[in-house]
Every structure is written in C-alpha cells, then in structure tokens.
Design an enzyme around this catalytic site. Structure first.
Site, mmCIF file in Angstrom:
data_model
loop_
_atom_site.group_PDB
_atom_site.id
_atom_site.type_symbol
_atom_site.label_atom_id
_atom_site.label_comp_id
_atom_site.label_asym_id
_atom_site.label_seq_id
_atom_site.Cartn_x
_atom_site.Cartn_y
_atom_site.Cartn_z
ATOM 1 N N HIS A 85 0.778 -1.105 -0.285
ATOM 2 C CA HIS A 85 -0.175 0.212 -0.440
ATOM 3 C C HIS A 85 0.869 1.132 -0.173
ATOM 4 C CE1 HIS A 85 0.356 0.004 4.858
ATOM 5 N NE2 HIS A 85 0.014 1.682 4.596
ATOM 6 N N ASP A 221 1.125 -7.761 2.759
ATOM 7 C CA ASP A 221 1.463 -6.522 1.832
ATOM 8 C C ASP A 221 2.333 -6.273 1.916
ATOM 9 O OD1 ASP A 221 1.051 -3.887 1.604
ATOM 10 O OD2 ASP A 221 -0.142 -3.718 3.510
ATOM 11 N N SER A 656 4.209 2.354 8.255
ATOM 12 C CA SER A 656 4.138 0.934 7.490
ATOM 13 C C SER A 656 5.270 0.499 6.783
ATOM 14 C CB SER A 656 2.773 2.029 6.520
ATOM 15 O OG SER A 656 1.366 1.290 6.875
#
Ligand code: ARG
Ligand code: GLU
Length: 721
Positions: A85, A221, A656
């Site tokens: 992402h 991810d 992230s």
C-alpha cells in the site's frame, strides 16, 4: 510481610511492563532511556548497534519511503522492502492496459527491467542532534507568541544553513515535547528509485478494505524497490548510467520465526500521535470530530458501494478513493470505541484532579502551572463549536469531488484577473489544466458525485443545524430550491462546466482571458468559492485563535506532566521522525469470551477464499502451492506457512513498511497495520488491546521465491536459517 512484598513486587512489575510497551523512542537517547529495559525484555544488541553516527548501525538500513511510509534496505545492492500500500501509487502509475501490474503483479527478472518512478524519494537519516539551546537562543518568557515564533524561525534557518554548508544533505528541525526540545535531523535523499517487484493485488491487498484494521489478517502487504546512485554512490537524478546504491548497512533476515512472548522492535517514521492532550482534547476528538467524520463518510461510502456492487468498471475506478475514505472512517470508529472502553476521558479527568492538587488550585498559591487547566477549558469551550463546523464543512460539501476540482481553478481565475499577466501565460496555464482535467475524469463517475452532493447538502443543512454554523450560501440554496436539495444538486451539476469532460475540455482548449467569466460564474465554482471563503473568513480565525492558545499552553502542560511524574519515562509524540517502538509478540482478547492467536497462516487465506467477492479471490498459483504444501524453507517446524503476526509495539500511520526485528536486529516482518480495538493508541495506549500487525517475512520471501519465481532477489539478501 512476604505476601505484602510479593504483592507489591508484582504490582510494580506489572506497572513497569505497562509502560515498557508504550512509546515511540528517540534513537539518539536509546542508551540513556531504554537500553536496560529493552535488554531485559530480550534485546541482544546495544543501543549503539541500533543508532550510531560514527560507524554503521541498523539506522543506516532504515529509510523514509516517499513522504509517509518506512522502508528497509535488505541487500548490499540497495534493494528495499516496503508495503504494497506504500508502493501502490507507483505501481498504479506504472500500470497500463497491456501491463496491469496492480492486478497481475510485476517482477523484474534482472536490473535492466526495473522501472523508474519520477518523484519518488527515499531518505536516510544521517544524524540527529539536540539543538534546543540554539533554537531557543534569545527567546524570552516575556515575548509574545509572534515574537517567539519569529525568533525561533530565524534561529532555525541559521542552524539549518550551517548544517548543510558544503554537503549534499538536507536539514530539518522539529519540535519535540511541544517545543520543550528541538532536534536537528540531517537526511541524505535519493531520487532514482526503481520498482523491482510487487505481488498481484489478490496477495498484496488480500482482504482489501473489508479486512483493513482487522485481525486475524492475511494480507501480503509488500513491494520491492531498489535505490540507484551516481557512480560515486551519492544521490543522483534518474539516469540509465546510475548504479545500484551500496548501503552502509542492510538488514539480515531471520527464517526462525517467532514465539509468543518474543521481544520485537520496530524502527521507522511514525507520523502523528497526541498522547498528552488534556481531557478536553480527547473528548473533542472521540465525541465530536470522529462521530461527524464517521457519519459523513459512511454515507459517501454507501453511495460509492451502491454503484460499485453493480458495476465492475466503477468498482475499479473508485478503488483507491474508496480505500482512502474507508481507511480513516474505520480507524476513527475503532479509536472512539477504544477510548470509551477504557473510559479514556475519565482517566484524563482523574489525572487532572491530581494535577490540580499538585499545582495548587488556588491561584495565589503560585505554581507556574496553576491555572493551566482553567486556561485549556477557556480555550476549548468555544473551539469545540468551530472545530465541529470546520469538520462538518470539510467532510461534507467540500469533500465532493467536482467541488474540490472546481476550487482548484482559482489560480487560473486569479491569473486572468491580474493586469500583469500576459495572454500567453494564461494559455499556458489553461493547457496545464487540460492535463489535470484528463487525470480527474479518468476515475470519475458524475452520477456518484451528484448523489453525494445531494446527500452532503442534506446532512449539513438538516442534520448539522445547531451543531455547526450555517453559511448564507446554504440558506440561499434552500430558498432557491424550496428546500429540495436533490433538485438543487441536479441543477448545479447540470449547469456546471466541471461535471462534463467535453464541456470543460472545450473551454480550456481555446481559452482566452474573457472566458474566465464562465469559470467565475459557474455554479459549482461559486459554491466552492463561497464555502472556502466562509471557511477562511468566518471559521478559520477561531481555529487560529485556538491553535495560538494551545501552542502557548501545551509546552507548559507537557513540561508540568513530566515534572509531576519524575519516575515515569516520557516519549515525545510522533512527528514523522525516526523512532523505535518495542514490545512482545502476543495475542489479545478483543472482547469478552474471545481470544486471538498471535499469528495467521495460509490456511486462513483458503478459508476466506470466495471467488465471488473481489477482496477474497485467491490466485490459482497460490492455491496450487498450498495444495502441494510446497513452502520450502519458509514453512515453520510443523510445515505451516505463517502469513501475519501481532505484537505490542506502539506504532501509528507512517510506520507502514517498518521493519519488525528480533533481539538480534534481524528482520522478522514488515509492519503494515494495527488491530482495530487498539487504534486508540494515537491518543492513549492500552497494553491489553493495542497490537501492531506485521507481514511475516517468511510469507514475503515465499511469495518472491516460490510464487513469483524471483529467487534471484532472495539470493541477494542475507538469510539466517
Ligand atoms: N490501515 C492501513 C494504514 O493505515 C492500511 C491502509 C491501506 N489498505 C487498505 N485496505 N485501505 O495505512
Ligand atoms: N497502515 C498504516 C500506515 O500506512 C500503519 C497502520 C497504523 O496506523 O498503525 O502507516
């Protein structure tokens, strides 16, 4: 006696543990503040192995990826890992109809196939240092806020200039503890960053928005990039002659897996937390601002969904927008619930009672902090109304795409109005707008946006009455359309040039100064302009006034909280600078009667599989690897393929892609999310419920190696079996 000793000993232990896992710590101060604690929990390294400016340390393998994510170097040839992402924008931008990398994945089989990404940067922290006294030099308590800001700004620019004289670095100075301390950060920024690999969305975004913020999770991810440098190993703009960057350090990767209770730490760039707010601030966030945002986003998402469910093209076009709206929406729901569950506002109030006792409530009994809480009350009381108004406006009518797009034409209107502008400069700017027009309509559905406008007008004018100020534009609309806001939205959309690509392109294609009337008088431009103006003239002054008061009170309140609790270790709120969080691998109890394990496996992907539901489609190749249990060295001792795991590390947005490491500093996984029940950790951390979610590095390598057949990338890495 012994019993009392034991009871208090355990009480002490549990409070120590309680604090051990909360916090995002400054790497520079690790030795002084955290080393002992971390080592007692399982760290085998010293603080200097983690952060050191004189010789290579783990710090040299950590990067700020783009503006808002983290990445880590995993080979001596500049290979970096981050989340899918985080690379999403680049992957989407590199995708075409013929090569849909977002859907199908992409794997460069050699370096010449790696894809450049204009605009993408990767920054290494070279060093950080405490510059508090230099920044505050000449600042006196007598100064007004304006004088203070001015002095700080001028000191800051001198320090930054000196720090970057004669080198290719960039300097940044950030306040910590609300301006009680200042740190100088020096960055080396690379600009030739190439896409090396990404799994298909079915893996990289498995579970999609449905599973977002949710445990148990099975999202793969990750995406892979490579840093390129000039032949001198220094940052250089993109050139085909650039060579893979030779880092000072890259992380080794552990295939040994994790056990509950294992020590882990996260090294990355958390964006923003607000852990030290007064009760009023927490109350405003979770009881006023969040509910407004949640209610309005729910309606927008509902409208988008009603179209996407019936039409696959629309679903694809709105995928990124939907993800963005839904991400905040879901997080805020979790945050408000979490704060209510622990009675967060009450906890803060109870603290404030003790604080008032400590400072002396009586104004005459002078502590420098007496009166602080009353001053906060005075600031928050009117602010709540204006903050609600601002939130209502921004999240309702000002979130309508066509209105935001119309508003972006203000510079063209200004240029046309200016006597000094040449006709040519107007033409050139109009041409630029032609390009952004193409971008806007590429993923735009007019009927969705029109329906959203009608719903947002209804919400603001009818539902927000009493809670938010009503601008006159709205009162006029009501009059004009006799209260029928659906007809209002239809009419505005029908008459506006911004709701039709043909009309707008026609206008821009041969644009002359006099055509500006068509923009200025456009009903959506008018609405956008009047609302923005209303925000600026009426709402914003109140916001600014509060900010000013808050900025003068909060440094004192922060300092006071630290003085009042000398035994407590404080960490500064996150501010997008490099931090370390540490904790332990651990499941949790999401609600009464339920208990979550600390890891998930590929079995769960097969359980979730549903070919009918976009978020749960499983790649055929992954299925066949699952059926043959062909996991190679990436399986655990019992032959299972682990996918994700959770731990008690305190993280937030910006973390992230951050590496999650074991006690030896080896990579165990990539942080990519938090558990829903714990998203309150941006305001208050609850050790029982706050967990960060990571991709197990073994699943990541399995996908690269076995699924994609890109084993050459794994060969580049340092693997510890
Ligand atoms: N919740 C994560 C974060 O805050 C992941 C967001 C992207 N994924 C998604 N399904 N929208 O950034
Ligand atoms: N997904 C978040 C990010 O993009 C991390 C999750 C969190 O907020 O902790 O940074």
């Amino acid at each position: 006696m012994t019993r009392i000793f034991f009871v208090s000993f355990f009480l002490l232990l549990s409070t120590l543990n309680l604090h051990a896992e909360e916090g995002m710590w400054i790497p520079l101060l690790l030795e002084q503040k955290n080393q002992t604690d971390m080592q007692s929990m399982g760290l085998k390294l010293t603080a200097a192995d983690i952060y050191n400016v004189n010789q290579s340390s783990l710090k040299d393998a950590i990067v700020l990826f783009g503006g808002g994510c983290t990445g880590e170097v995993v080979s001596d040839q500049g290979l970096i890992l981050t989340n899918h992402h985080c690379g999403f924008g680049q992957i989407q931008a590199r995708s075409t109809i013929e090569h849909d990398y977002l859907t199908d994945g992409f794997w460069a089989m050699n370096q010449s196939e790696e894809l450049p990404n204009p605009g993408l940067t990767v920054s290494f922290l070279v060093s950080m240092s405490d510059v508090t006294s230099e920044v505050l030099q000449g600042v006196t308590p007598q100064m007004s806020m304006n004088e203070r800001y001015k002095k700080i700004r001028s000191n800051t620019s001198v320090i930054k200039r000196k720090a970057t004289e004669g080198n290719h670095y960039e300097a940044q100075i950030r306040p910590f503890y609300y301006g009680n301390e200042y740190y100088l950060m020096i960055y080396e920024i690379f600009t030739d960053i190439r896409l090396v690999g990404t799994p298909p969305s079915n893996i990289g975004k498995f579970g999609g928005d449905t599973d977002n913020w949710i445990w148990p999770r099975h999202t793969g991810d990750f995406s892979i990039f490579r840093i390129y440098a000039g032949t001198d190993n220094k940052p250089a703009p993109y050139s085909k002659d650039n060579i893979p960057f030779k880092p000072r350090r890259h992380l080794s990767i552990s295939l040994k897996g994790i056990q509950p209770g294992d020590f882990t730490f996260v090294y990355g760039f958390p964006g923003r937390t607000e852990e030290y707010l007064p009760a009023q601030g927490v109350d405003l966030a979770v009881n006023i601002v969040n509910p407004i945002r949640i209610a309005l986003r729910e309606i927008r998402l509902g409208i988008i969904n009603s179209y996407s469910e019936k039409n696959d093209t629309i679903r694809l076009r709105y995928a990124a927008k939907h993800a963005g709206i839904a991400n905040g929406w879901k997080k805020w729901i979790g945050e408000s619930r979490g704060i209510k569950r622990i009675k967060g506002v009450e906890i803060k109030k109870e603290f404030e009672t003790r604080f008032a006792n400590w400072t002396g409530v009586d104004e005459v009994e002078q502590s420098p902090y007496a009166g602080l809480l009353a001053a906060f009350d005075e600031a928050y009381t009117p602010y709540k109304h204006w903050k609600a108004t601002e939130t209502w406006l921004n999240e309702s009518v000002l979130s309508v795409e066509a209105i935001r797009f119309a508003r972006s034409f203000a510079p063209l209107v200004d240029l046309c109005a200016s006597k000094d502008s040449s006709d040519q400069s107007i033409k050139t700017l109009a041409q630029k707008y032609t390009r952004s027009t193409d971008g806007f309509y590429k993923n735009y559905e007019v009927q969705i946006d029109r329906e959203i406008l009608a719903a947002m007008l209804e919400m603001y004018i009818v539902k927000a009455a009493g809670e938010a100020e009503q601008p006159t534009v709205f009162t006029n609309l009501i009059k004009k359309y006799k209260g029928n806001l659906k007809i209002a939205a239809d009419d505005l959309f029908r008459k506006s040039v911004f709701t039709s690509k043909n009309r707008l392109s026609g206008l821009l294609g041969n644009f002359h100064r006099k055509d500006v009337k068509k923009i200025e008088n456009d009903p959506l431009y008018q609405l956008a302009f009047q609302l923005t103006d209303y925000n600026k003239q009426i709402v914003n002054p109140h916001i600014v006034e509060f900010d000013r008061k808050f900025d003068s009170l909060m440094p004192l309140y922060m300092k006071a909280q630290m003085e009042m609790q000398p035994g407590k270790k404080f960490f500064p709120d996150a501010n997008s600078t490099l931090r370390i969080s540490y904790g332990k691998v651990n499941g949790y109890v999401p609600e009464d009667g339920a208990s979550y394990n600390y890891y998930t496996t590929l079995n769960g992907i097969m359980e979730k599989e549903n070919p009918e539901v976009y978020d749960y489609v499983v790649e055929p190749k992954l299925k066949s690897l699952y059926n043959s249990k062909d996991y190679g060295r990436y399986a655990d001792a019992s032959g299972e393929m682990h996918t994700c795991f959770i731990a008690t590390n305190h993280t937030t947005g910006g973390n992230s892609g951050s590496p999650v490491m074991n006690g030896e500093g080896q990579l165990l996984g990539l942080n990519f999310d938090r558990c829903w029940e714990g998203t309150m950790s941006d305001l208050m951390y609850d050790p029982d419920k706050c967990r960060n979610i990571s991709l197990d590095i073994r699943y990541c390598l399995f996908i690269i190696d076995k699924f994609a057949g890109a084993g050459h990338l794994v060969k580049e890495m340092t693997i510890i079996e």
